[in-house]
Design an enzyme around this catalytic site. Structure first.
Site, PDB file in Angstrom:
ATOM      1  CG  PHE A   1      -1.508   1.296   1.603  1.00 38.35           C
ATOM      2  CD1 PHE A   1      -2.514   1.859   0.836  1.00 38.35           C
ATOM      3  CD2 PHE A   1      -1.075   1.972   2.731  1.00 38.35           C
ATOM      4  CE1 PHE A   1      -3.068   3.089   1.190  1.00 38.35           C
ATOM      5  CE2 PHE A   1      -1.624   3.190   3.082  1.00 38.35           C
ATOM      6  CZ  PHE A   1      -2.625   3.743   2.318  1.00 38.35           C
ATOM      7  CG  ASN A   2       3.110   2.659   3.410  1.00 34.42           C
ATOM      8  OD1 ASN A   2       2.190   3.470   3.462  1.00 34.42           O
ATOM      9  ND2 ASN A   2       3.578   2.044   4.475  1.00 34.42           N
ATOM     10  CB  ALA A   3       5.201   0.140  -2.616  1.00 28.82           C
TER      11      ALA A   3
ATOM     12  CG  HIS B   1      -5.698   6.346  10.499  1.00 31.54           C
ATOM     13  ND1 HIS B   1      -5.845   7.703  10.347  1.00 31.54           N
ATOM     14  CD2 HIS B   1      -5.806   5.808   9.248  1.00 31.54           C
ATOM     15  CE1 HIS B   1      -6.037   7.983   9.061  1.00 31.54           C
ATOM     16  NE2 HIS B   1      -6.031   6.854   8.380  1.00 31.54           N
TER      17      HIS B   1
ATOM     18  CD  GLU C   1      -6.961   1.255   8.261  1.00 32.53           C
ATOM     19  OE1 GLU C   1      -7.224   1.293   7.049  1.00 32.53           O
ATOM     20  OE2 GLU C   1      -6.080   1.946   8.789  1.00 32.53           O
TER      21      GLU C   1
ATOM     22  CG  HIS D   1     -10.013   3.473   9.372  1.00 31.50           C
ATOM     23  ND1 HIS D   1     -10.538   3.388   8.108  1.00 31.50           N
ATOM     24  CD2 HIS D   1      -8.852   4.185   9.256  1.00 31.50           C
ATOM     25  CE1 HIS D   1      -9.739   4.005   7.241  1.00 31.50           C
ATOM     26  NE2 HIS D   1      -8.726   4.511   7.921  1.00 31.50           N
TER      27      HIS D   1
ATOM     28  CG  LEU E   1      -2.848   8.860  -5.822  1.00 33.82           C
ATOM     29  CD1 LEU E   1      -3.074   9.599  -7.130  1.00 33.82           C
ATOM     30  CD2 LEU E   1      -1.504   9.253  -5.216  1.00 33.82           C
ATOM     31  CD  GLN E   2      -2.441   3.803  -2.360  1.00 32.08           C
ATOM     32  OE1 GLN E   2      -2.723   2.609  -2.387  1.00 32.08           O
ATOM     33  NE2 GLN E   2      -1.419   4.279  -1.690  1.00 32.08           N
TER      34      GLN E   2
END
Length: 436
Positions: free
Chosen positions: A66-68, A263, A266, A285, A343-344
Site C-alpha cells: 500500500f505504501n509503495a 487512525h 482499523e 475507521h 489517489l489509491q
C-alpha cells in the site's frame, strides 16, 4: 487528487517544464526531462496503468505494498518531485496540484476537505518548512482545513541514528508549537498556518506486532532509547498529554486549539480502541469494534464520532460486504462516511460521492440515512462554528430535536428524537441500575 488528475498534471508538467531542474543527483542538477528519460518514458507513453498508483488485490493485508503505491511508476524519485512539500523545488508541483484540487472544491461548492499532511518528527525545522510551503504557495481555502498526521516511525529513525530517544521525537513535534504559541512573532508563517490546522492524526500499520504490556515501570520518553518501536498506546498517550498542555496554553492566549483524531481500530488488537476511547475526540475507521461489543457500547454511550472509509478498507483490511458501518449506524453510533487516499481508492473527480453512492446501493440506505450521515460529518468536522451554523442551523449545538434545523439538514426531527431518546434511556438505565 485521483489517479487521472495526477496523470494529467504529470503529463502537462512534462510537456511545459521539461527543462526545469527538479532534483540533484551526486551534485549534478537533473531536469524533469532527464528524470523521465532515465526511466525510458515520455509524456505520450504515460497512462494510468503505467502510473500504477491505484490499490489492487495485492495490497490486501499488505501495508508495505500500500505504501509503495504512492510511488508513481514505482519510482520514489517521482514521489519526491510531485508529492512532497520539502524537496529541491520547495514543493512547487505538489502545491500546484493542491491548488487544482481546491479549484475543483470551489466548483463543486458542497464538498469540504480535511487533508492529512505529514510531520515526520526527524527535526524541529519540519514545522517551519511546512508552514512556509503552505503560505507561500497560497494553500488555503474556505473549503479546506489541514490535519497533521504523525507516522509512528521512531524505530526507523533510531536505527538510522537520527534520534537518540523518544523524547526527541516528541520534542520535534511539539516544541515549535509551544514556542510559536507563546510568541507568535517568533515564526509568523507558522502562527498563520496553525490557524488553518484543526488537529493531529497518528498513522501507521496497526497490525504490526508490538509489546502490549504497559506497566508502571515502562521507560519514560527520555529514557526510551531502544531500537524497538513504542506501543501504539504509548504513542497516543504522549501525543495526547502534550496536546492537552498545548491546547490549554493556546486557549489562554486566545488562539485556536486542536483535536486528536487518530487512525484507530482499523486493524490490530482491540486494546488500541481503549486508548482511542480515553484519549481522542473522535477516531478514523474503528473496524475492530465489531469484535468487541462492550467497547462498541462505550463508544455509543460517549457518542465518539467514527469516520469510516469502506472503499479504503475493502482494499486493505476488510471486504466491503463485511464492513460494520451499517450495523454501527443502525445502533446509533455517530458514524460518517469519509474518503481515505482518493489517489489509491477512487476513480472520479468526486471521491466522496463515490463513498456515498456505493454505500447507498450496497446497504440500501434511504435519503434520510444519507442526510443523517452528512449531518454527522459536519458535526465531527474541524470547520469553524460559524460555518457549522450555516450548514446545520443556529442551534446545532443543542441536543436532540432542538438542535436540528430540518430546512438545512433534511433530517426529520423524528429521527433525531429517536436517536436522542434512545441514548437517554440507555444512560438512565445505567445510572439507576443500582436502585433496582
Amino acid at each position: 487528487m485521483n489517479q487521472k488528475h495526477l496523470l494529467r498534471f504529470i503529463k502537462r508538467t512534462l510537456r511545459q517544464n521539461a527543462n526545469e531542474i527538479v532534483t540533484v543527483k551526486n551534485g549534478v542538477p537533473v531536469t524533469l526531462k532527464t528524470v523521465f528519460e532515465d526511466m525510458k518514458l515520455d509524456a505520450y507513453d504515460l497512462n494510468v496503468d503505467i502510473l500504477d498508483v491505484h490499490a489492487d488485490r495485492n495490497t490486501f493485508h499488505r501495508f508495505d505494498r500500500f505504501n509503495a503505491k504512492y510511488n508513481p511508476v514505482g519510482e520514489s524519485g517521482l514521489r519526491e518531485v510531485f508529492l512532497k512539500t520539502d524537496n529541491y523545488m520547495n514543493g512547487t508541483y505538489f502545491a500546484n496540484i493542491i491548488k487544482e484540487v481546491i479549484a475543483d472544491l470551489a466548483e463543486n461548492k458542497y464538498t469540504y476537505l480535511e487533508p492529512r499532511i505529514s510531520i515526520y518528527c526527524k527535526n524541529k525545522n519540519e514545522w517551519s518548512k511546512l508552514a512556509t510551503w503552505a503560505l507561500h504557495n497560497d494553500g488555503h481555502s474556505p473549503h479546506l482545513r489541514w490535519l497533521v498526521q504523525v507516522p509512528r516511525l521512531y524505530d526507523i529513525y533510531r536505527i538510522k541514528k537520527l534520534l537518540k530517544n523518544f523524547q526527541e521525537f516528541l520534542s520535534n513535534l511539539f516544541d515549535p508549537l509551544f514556542e510559536v504559541s507563546i510568541n507568535p512573532t517568533a515564526n509568523p508563517d507558522l502562527h498563520k498556518f496553525l490557524t488553518q490546522l484543526i488537529g493531529f492524526d497518528s498513522v501507521d500499520d496497526e497490525s504490526k506486532p508490538e509489546n502490549p504490556n504497559l506497566t508502571e515501570t515502562m521507560k519514560p520518553p527520555q529514557e526510551w532509547d531502544d531500537e524497538e518501536n513504542p506501543p501504539y498506546t504509548y504513542y497516543l498517550y504522549y501525543m495526547y498529554a502534550n496536546m492537552s498542555v498545548l491546547n490549554k496554553l493556546r486557549k489562554e492566549q486566545g488562539l485556536n486549539t486542536f483535536v486528536f483524531r487518530p487512525h484507530c481500530g482499523e486493524a490490530g488488537p482491540a486494546y488500541h480502541l481503549n486508548a482511542g476511547f480515553l484519549l481522542s475526540q473522535n477516531i478514523s475507521h474503528g473496524l475492530m469494534l465489531r469484535k468487541t461489543p462492550a467497547q462498541q457500547y462505550l463508544y455509543y454511550l460517549s457518542q465518539i464520532f467514527i469516520a469510516m472509509s469502506p472503499l479504503s478498507n475493502n482494499s486493505l483490511f476488510l471486504r466491503y460486504h463485511r464492513n460494520p458501518m451499517p450495523d454501527y449506524f443502525a445502533r446509533g453510533l455517530p458514524v460518517t462516511l469519509s474518503t481515505d487516499d482518493p489517489l489509491q481508492f477512487h476513480f472520479t473527480r468526486e471521491p466522496l460521492m463515490e463513498e456515498y453512492s456505493i454505500a447507498a446501493q450496497a446497504w440500501k440506505l434511504s435519503q434520510c440515512d444519507m442526510c443523517e450521515l452528512a449531518r454527522n460529518s459536519v458535526l465531527q468536522s474541524g470547520f469553524p462554528h460559524e460555518m457549522k451554523q450555516y450548514w446545520l442551523g443556529q442551534d446545532y449545538m443543542q441536543e436532540g430535536p432542538a438542535g436540528n434545523d430540518i430546512t438545512r439538514t433534511n433530517v426529520p426531527n423524528v429521527r433525531v428524537a429517536f436517536r436522542y431518546d434512545t441514548l437517554l434511556d440507555e444512560l438512565d438505565m445505567l445510572f439507576h441500575a443500582h436502585e433496582d
